[in-house]
Design an enzyme around this catalytic site. Structure first.
Site, PDB file in Angstrom:
ATOM      1  N   CYS A  70      -0.457   4.312   2.195  1.00 54.35           N
ATOM      2  CA  CYS A  70      -0.085   3.931   3.794  1.00 54.35           C
ATOM      3  C   CYS A  70       1.372   4.099   3.932  1.00 54.35           C
ATOM      4  CB  CYS A  70      -0.331   2.852   3.977  1.00 54.35           C
ATOM      5  SG  CYS A  70      -1.969   1.770   3.314  1.00 54.35           S
ATOM      6  N   ASP A  71       2.281   3.782   3.215  1.00 54.33           N
ATOM      7  CA  ASP A  71       3.685   3.555   3.488  1.00 54.33           C
ATOM      8  C   ASP A  71       4.544   4.365   2.733  1.00 54.33           C
ATOM      9  OD1 ASP A  71       2.840   1.660   5.397  1.00 54.33           O
ATOM     10  OD2 ASP A  71       3.040  -0.209   3.945  1.00 54.33           O
ATOM     11  N   CYS A  80       0.862  -1.448   0.027  1.00 55.67           N
ATOM     12  CA  CYS A  80      -0.053   0.019   0.142  1.00 55.67           C
ATOM     13  C   CYS A  80       0.812   1.228  -0.056  1.00 55.67           C
ATOM     14  CB  CYS A  80      -1.028  -0.095   1.156  1.00 55.67           C
ATOM     15  SG  CYS A  80      -1.858   1.423   1.319  1.00 55.67           S
TER      16      CYS A  80
END
Ligand code: NDP
Length: 313
Positions: free
Chosen positions: A137-138, A134
């Site tokens: 997200c990261d 992701c």
């Protein structure tokens, strides 16, 4: 036979938000947490994009907080799996792996989706140490660094362009000589100067430094599947974008799904093809897949369950 007004299957942000709203509406929901209690967020480290956490929060803690909040209003959260669902008549009949049989007046499906990985042993080892599924997200953790995105579909194209905004260089590694992504997404990839597409390349191995629990990926070994030549790219992040598999097996031949197995819900609604069965989160959303959008549809599913029950009287 147990009875409930609302059965929630799955315990990610969609399931827990549905539980909070359903419990506060006096539906006394029962939740079965499923195979991965807390859902996909329990596999990420820091969550920095969920509103309300100015300093960020780690995924497992956030899911524990959501569980506490759902339990505070009386959700009966159970560790276990639903193994059978009969949606032919209402109340719906379900069986769980703890041996319980339940009659549910409404069901909220929040079973999520599972990111596909290549299945390499080194991929598994570096999860949480450079391997991610992701970018939203990261990606932030790789600001100014070089990263690789694996895949050639819309997700890969979107993740590559997202990462290109913050990373020094993005290698898009694809096994064929043309992308599967839509023409519009391809154009964005080709027009982004710091994305380099490595055509006809497959991942052989992920390499890095490992000291106890501390792991830091520093390269990916690729094989050109036309020439068999091996080469290493020096990257600190590895983002798989090979697609997701929605967790909908339990509902095969019962609910309408699209050709890739995602549950189809009505416009501006979480209603599935069976009245009284609602779907929220990644199990019905292959576009956004964010914790906050999953939570939003979880809220919608609980409100729609409550409204549906009100209309039955
Ligand atoms: P896709 O299935 O479309 O693409 C997966 C990609 O991964 C393909 O390029 C495929 O290669 C590659 N791949 C799969 N398995 C392997 C493997 N073992 N080794 C190497 N490569 C592999 O998944 P997406 O998640 O990209 O998209 C799913 C759906 O969601 C699509 O309908 C897409 O349009 C939609 N979507 C829409 C978005 C939007 O509109 N903004 C954003 C994201 C997704 P190959 O091409 O060779 O098969």
């Amino acid at each position: 036979m147990e009875k409930t007004k609302c059965l929630i299957i799955g315990s990610g942000p969609a399931g827990f938000t549905a539980a909070i709203y359903a419990a506060r509406a006096d539906l006394s929901p029962i939740m079965y947490e499923g195979l991965q209690p807390g859902g996909q967020l329990t596999t990420t480290t820091e969550v920095d994009n969920f509103p309300g956490y100015p300093d960020g929060i780690d995924g497992p803690t956030m899911m524990e907080d959501l569980k506490k909040q759902a339990s505070r209003f009386g959700t009966d959260v159970r560790w276990g799996m639903i193994t059978e669902v009969d949606t032919t008549n209402r109340p719906f009949r379900v069986k769980a792996d703890d041996g319980k049989e339940i009659e549910a007046e409404t069901i909220i499906i929040a079973t999520g989706a599972t990111a596909k990985y290549l299945g390499l042993e080194s991929e598994e080892r570096f999860k949480g140490g450079g391997v991610s599924a992701c970018a939203t997200c990261d990606g932030f953790f790789y600001k100014g660094k070089d990263v690789a995105v694996i895949g050639g579909g819309d997700t890969a194209a979107e993740e590559a362009t997202y990462l290109a905004n913050m990373c020094n260089k993005v290698y898009l590694v694809h096994r064929r000589d043309e992308l599967r992504a839509s023409k519009a997404m391809q154009k964005r990839v080709f027009n982004t100067p710091n994305i380099e597409v490595l055509w006809n390349h497959e991942v052989k191995e992920i390499v890095g430094v490992e000291e106890g629990f501390n792991k830091a990926l520093n390269g990916v070994i690729l094989v050109n599947n036309k020439t068999n030549e091996e080469n290493k790219i020096d990257v600190e992040g590895y983002f798989v974008a090979l697609g997701h598999t929605p967790n909908t097996e339990l509902f095969n031949d019962k609910l309408n799904m699209d050709e890739t197995g995602y549950l189809i819900t009505g416009p501006d609604s979480t209603a599935t093809s069976i009245p009284g069965v609602f779907a929220a989160g990644d199990v019905q959303d292959k576009i956004f897949r964010q914790a906050i959008t999953a939570a939003g549809t979880g809220c919608m599913a609980a409100l729609e369950s409550e409204r549906f029950l009100g209309e039955q009287i």
